[in-house]
Scaffold this active site. Structure first.
Site, PDB file in Angstrom:
ATOM      1  N   SER A 108      -2.930   4.816  10.835  1.00 44.94           N
ATOM      2  CA  SER A 108      -1.731   4.249   9.891  1.00 44.94           C
ATOM      3  C   SER A 108      -0.067   3.809  10.677  1.00 44.94           C
ATOM      4  O   SER A 108       0.163   4.850  12.175  1.00 44.94           O
ATOM      5  CB  SER A 108      -1.065   4.901   8.696  1.00 44.94           C
ATOM      6  N   SER A 109       0.058   2.490  10.785  1.00 43.76           N
ATOM      7  CA  SER A 109       1.589   2.911  11.024  1.00 43.76           C
ATOM      8  C   SER A 109       3.012   3.833  11.650  1.00 43.76           C
ATOM      9  O   SER A 109       3.722   3.988  11.919  1.00 43.76           O
ATOM     10  CB  SER A 109       2.086   1.772  11.334  1.00 43.76           C
ATOM     11  N   CYS A 110       2.463   4.810   9.402  1.00 39.86           N
ATOM     12  CA  CYS A 110       3.365   5.351   9.736  1.00 39.86           C
ATOM     13  C   CYS A 110       2.814   6.278  10.272  1.00 39.86           C
ATOM     14  O   CYS A 110       3.819   8.251  10.057  1.00 39.86           O
ATOM     15  CB  CYS A 110       3.163   6.277   7.641  1.00 39.86           C
ATOM     16  N   TYR A 137       0.173  12.761   4.335  1.00 37.58           N
ATOM     17  CA  TYR A 137      -0.413  11.616   4.595  1.00 37.58           C
ATOM     18  C   TYR A 137      -0.319  11.194   6.281  1.00 37.58           C
ATOM     19  O   TYR A 137      -1.377  11.003   7.169  1.00 37.58           O
ATOM     20  CB  TYR A 137      -0.541  10.787   4.263  1.00 37.58           C
ATOM     21  N   LYS A 141      -3.441  12.004   9.267  1.00 34.60           N
ATOM     22  CA  LYS A 141      -3.597  11.179   9.963  1.00 34.60           C
ATOM     23  C   LYS A 141      -3.760  11.449  11.520  1.00 34.60           C
ATOM     24  O   LYS A 141      -4.570  10.726  12.200  1.00 34.60           O
ATOM     25  CB  LYS A 141      -3.007   9.669   9.616  1.00 34.60           C
ATOM     26  N   HIS A 180       0.384  -0.680  -2.772  1.00 34.65           N
ATOM     27  CA  HIS A 180       1.790  -0.836  -2.177  1.00 34.65           C
ATOM     28  C   HIS A 180       2.577  -2.308  -2.200  1.00 34.65           C
ATOM     29  O   HIS A 180       2.028  -2.642  -3.174  1.00 34.65           O
ATOM     30  CB  HIS A 180       0.842  -1.576  -0.580  1.00 34.65           C
TER      31      HIS A 180
HETATM   32  O1  GFB Z   1       3.968  -0.479   0.481  1.00 35.78           O
HETATM   33  P1  GFB Z   1       4.997  -0.032  -0.160  1.00 35.78           P
HETATM   34  O2  GFB Z   1       4.784   1.307  -1.186  1.00 35.78           O
HETATM   35  O3  GFB Z   1       4.636   1.190   2.151  1.00 35.78           O
HETATM   36  O4  GFB Z   1       6.133   0.188   0.250  1.00 35.78           O
HETATM   37  P2  GFB Z   1       5.633   2.384   2.644  1.00 35.78           P
HETATM   38  C1  GFB Z   1       6.801  -0.897   1.465  1.00 35.78           C
HETATM   39  C2  GFB Z   1       8.451  -1.291   0.659  1.00 35.78           C
HETATM   40  O5  GFB Z   1       8.876  -1.940  -0.751  1.00 35.78           O
HETATM   41  C3  GFB Z   1       9.166   0.307   0.540  1.00 35.78           C
HETATM   42  C4  GFB Z   1       9.355  -1.324  -0.997  1.00 35.78           C
HETATM   43  O6  GFB Z   1      10.547  -0.189   1.079  1.00 35.78           O
HETATM   44  C5  GFB Z   1       8.912   0.083  -1.086  1.00 35.78           C
HETATM   45  O7  GFB Z   1      10.563   0.952  -1.640  1.00 35.78           O
HETATM   46  N1  GFB Z   1       9.162  -1.978  -2.883  1.00 35.78           N
HETATM   47  C6  GFB Z   1       9.899  -2.963  -3.449  1.00 35.78           C
HETATM   48  C7  GFB Z   1       8.202  -1.626  -3.175  1.00 35.78           C
HETATM   49  N2  GFB Z   1       8.918  -3.120  -4.518  1.00 35.78           N
HETATM   50  C8  GFB Z   1       8.307  -2.342  -4.104  1.00 35.78           C
HETATM   51  C9  GFB Z   1       6.381  -2.254  -5.246  1.00 35.78           C
HETATM   52  O8  GFB Z   1       7.041  -2.570  -6.667  1.00 35.78           O
HETATM   53  N3  GFB Z   1       5.514  -1.475  -5.288  1.00 35.78           N
HETATM   54  C10 GFB Z   1       5.468  -0.865  -4.081  1.00 35.78           C
HETATM   55  N4  GFB Z   1       4.644   0.060  -3.459  1.00 35.78           N
HETATM   56  N5  GFB Z   1       6.172  -0.675  -3.332  1.00 35.78           N
HETATM   57  C11 GFB Z   1       3.068   3.052   2.893  1.00 35.78           C
HETATM   58  C12 GFB Z   1       2.901   4.679   2.948  1.00 35.78           C
HETATM   59  O9  GFB Z   1       4.837   3.240   2.504  1.00 35.78           O
HETATM   60  O10 GFB Z   1       3.166   2.245   4.085  1.00 35.78           O
HETATM   61  C13 GFB Z   1       1.279   4.964   3.067  1.00 35.78           C
HETATM   62  O11 GFB Z   1       3.205   5.589   1.757  1.00 35.78           O
HETATM   63  C14 GFB Z   1       0.976   3.973   3.853  1.00 35.78           C
HETATM   64  O12 GFB Z   1       1.400   6.084   3.825  1.00 35.78           O
HETATM   65  C15 GFB Z   1       1.209   2.630   3.973  1.00 35.78           C
HETATM   66  O13 GFB Z   1       1.608   4.381   5.551  1.00 35.78           O
HETATM   67  C16 GFB Z   1       1.179   1.868   4.896  1.00 35.78           C
HETATM   68  O14 GFB Z   1       5.082   1.017   3.590  1.00 35.78           O
HETATM   69  O15 GFB Z   1       6.906   2.475   2.108  1.00 35.78           O
END
Ligand code: GFB
Length: 325
Positions: A108-110, A137, A141, A180
């Protein structure tokens, strides 16, 4: 990998696995091996060994993982580290023991440091501190990557590691609490539209930058890498393009056709400020993503409308059908 090769897709009902499985079939790979989570718990070492011994896969895609959005990662750190470590350790080690010809591990990119220079090149792995919201996580990875590299070095295996950027597409997990950002916002805007809500809450400040890859593009890339890439060096898979969460929210609002307001809930975390992959390594091999974000979002929303109709008992979101093969 010949068309008759015996291929195990671990996680074939998940977002990545289901698209990969379908694409393999479309390309004429007919000898696919798969088990649902109920049939085979990949966290169980003995069962994984017995399964490999019986089925003798020659090629393995490790698309099974516990995944989730920023809040799911923050609130379930123990499950994210344990499940991922257990699944990947069992599948990678057993693949070595039983002589699998080639394995592809999905990272993953994280895995890259929180404040990584952008775009993130493969060599920046382990060059700085990780983002706290998904550290367990990411550490799992990273362990999978190092394990593949160590096995290649000591045992001469051919275990490769692909690092996809943030993914989305049909078959995603749409529960807004744990999903996500893209499926989360599709759910929220759709519900706000259907239930006549005045505004939708978008988490964080809207400022973080993200790169999004349509899952069908990833499935193509994984098959391409299995067929063409044979190096211990990890390889990024992305589009090379980024967008702010605010712009993304506006775009999803447009695709869904919602007319109300967007409010930012700054009590929710932003996570990593910026995550853009350097995709020159995979580009130089001749692969690139085809589906643009707007088209991918429209396809995903159309899928959501067809498959997510039953309102959840808590009435927070619509439940979706899961992939069937
Ligand atoms: O997609 P997301 O949960 O993944 O969130 P990450 C991306 C961004 O969108 C963050 C914002 O800045 C969130 O605060 N966001 C805004 C929201 N509204 C929402 C919403 O309704 N739902 C969600 N989920 N986010 C994940 C990692 O990080 O990326 C995992 O936690 C994994 O481990 C994945 O690597 C690819 O990019 O922040």
């Amino acid at each position: 990998m010949t068309r008759r090769a015996r291929i195990f897709v671990a996680g074939h009902t998940g977002l990545v696995g289901s698209h990969l499985f379908r694409k393999l079939k479309e390309k004429g790979y007919t000898n696919l091996v798969y088990r649902t989570r109920k049939q085979l718990d990949l966290r169980d070492q003995e069962k994984v060994y017995d399964f490999f011994k019986r089925e003798r896969p020659e090629y393995v895609f490790v698309a099974a993982a516990r995944v989730g959005g920023i809040l799911a990662n923050r609130d379930h750190p123990a499950e994210f580290i344990y499940d991922n470590l257990a699944i990947q350790t069992n599948v990678i080690h057993t693949s070595y023991l039983l002589g699998v010809k080639k394995l592809l591990f999905l990272g993953s990119s994280c895995i890259y440091p929180r404040n990584c220079p952008q775009p993130m090149k493969e060599e920046y792995l382990l060059s700085g501190y990780l983002e706290k919201t998904n550290e367990p996580y990411a550490v799992a990875k990273i362990s999978g990557i190092i394990m593949c590299q160590a096995y290649n070095q000591q045992y001469g295996t051919n275990f490769i590691c692909a690092m996809p950027t943030n993914l989305y597409g049909p078959g995603d997990h749409f529960d807004p609490k744990s999903s996500h950002v893209i499926p989360g916002l599709i759910s929220k805007f759709h519900e706000a539209k259907t239930l006549g809500r005045k505004f939708v809450e978008v988490w964080g400040t809207g400022k973080p930058m993200r790169e999004f890859l349509f899952v069908e593009d990833l499935a193509e890339a994984l098959i391409f890498l299995m067929e063409n890439y044979n190096s211990s060096e990890i390889i990024n898979v992305g589009t090379g393009e980024e967008i702010s969460i605010k712009e993304l929210a506006e775009m999803i609002k447009g695709v869904v056709g919602y007319q109300g307001q967007i409010k930012f809930d700054i009590s929710k975390p932003d996570g990593t400020p910026r995550k853009l992959l350097d995709v020159s390594r995979i580009s130089s091999l001749g692969w690139r993503a085809r589906v643009g974000l707007k088209d991918g979002l429209a396809i995903t929303y159309a899928w959501y409308l067809r498959n997510c109709k039953k309102l959840d008992s808590r009435k927070t979101h619509y439940n979706c059908k899961t992939a069937k093969h």
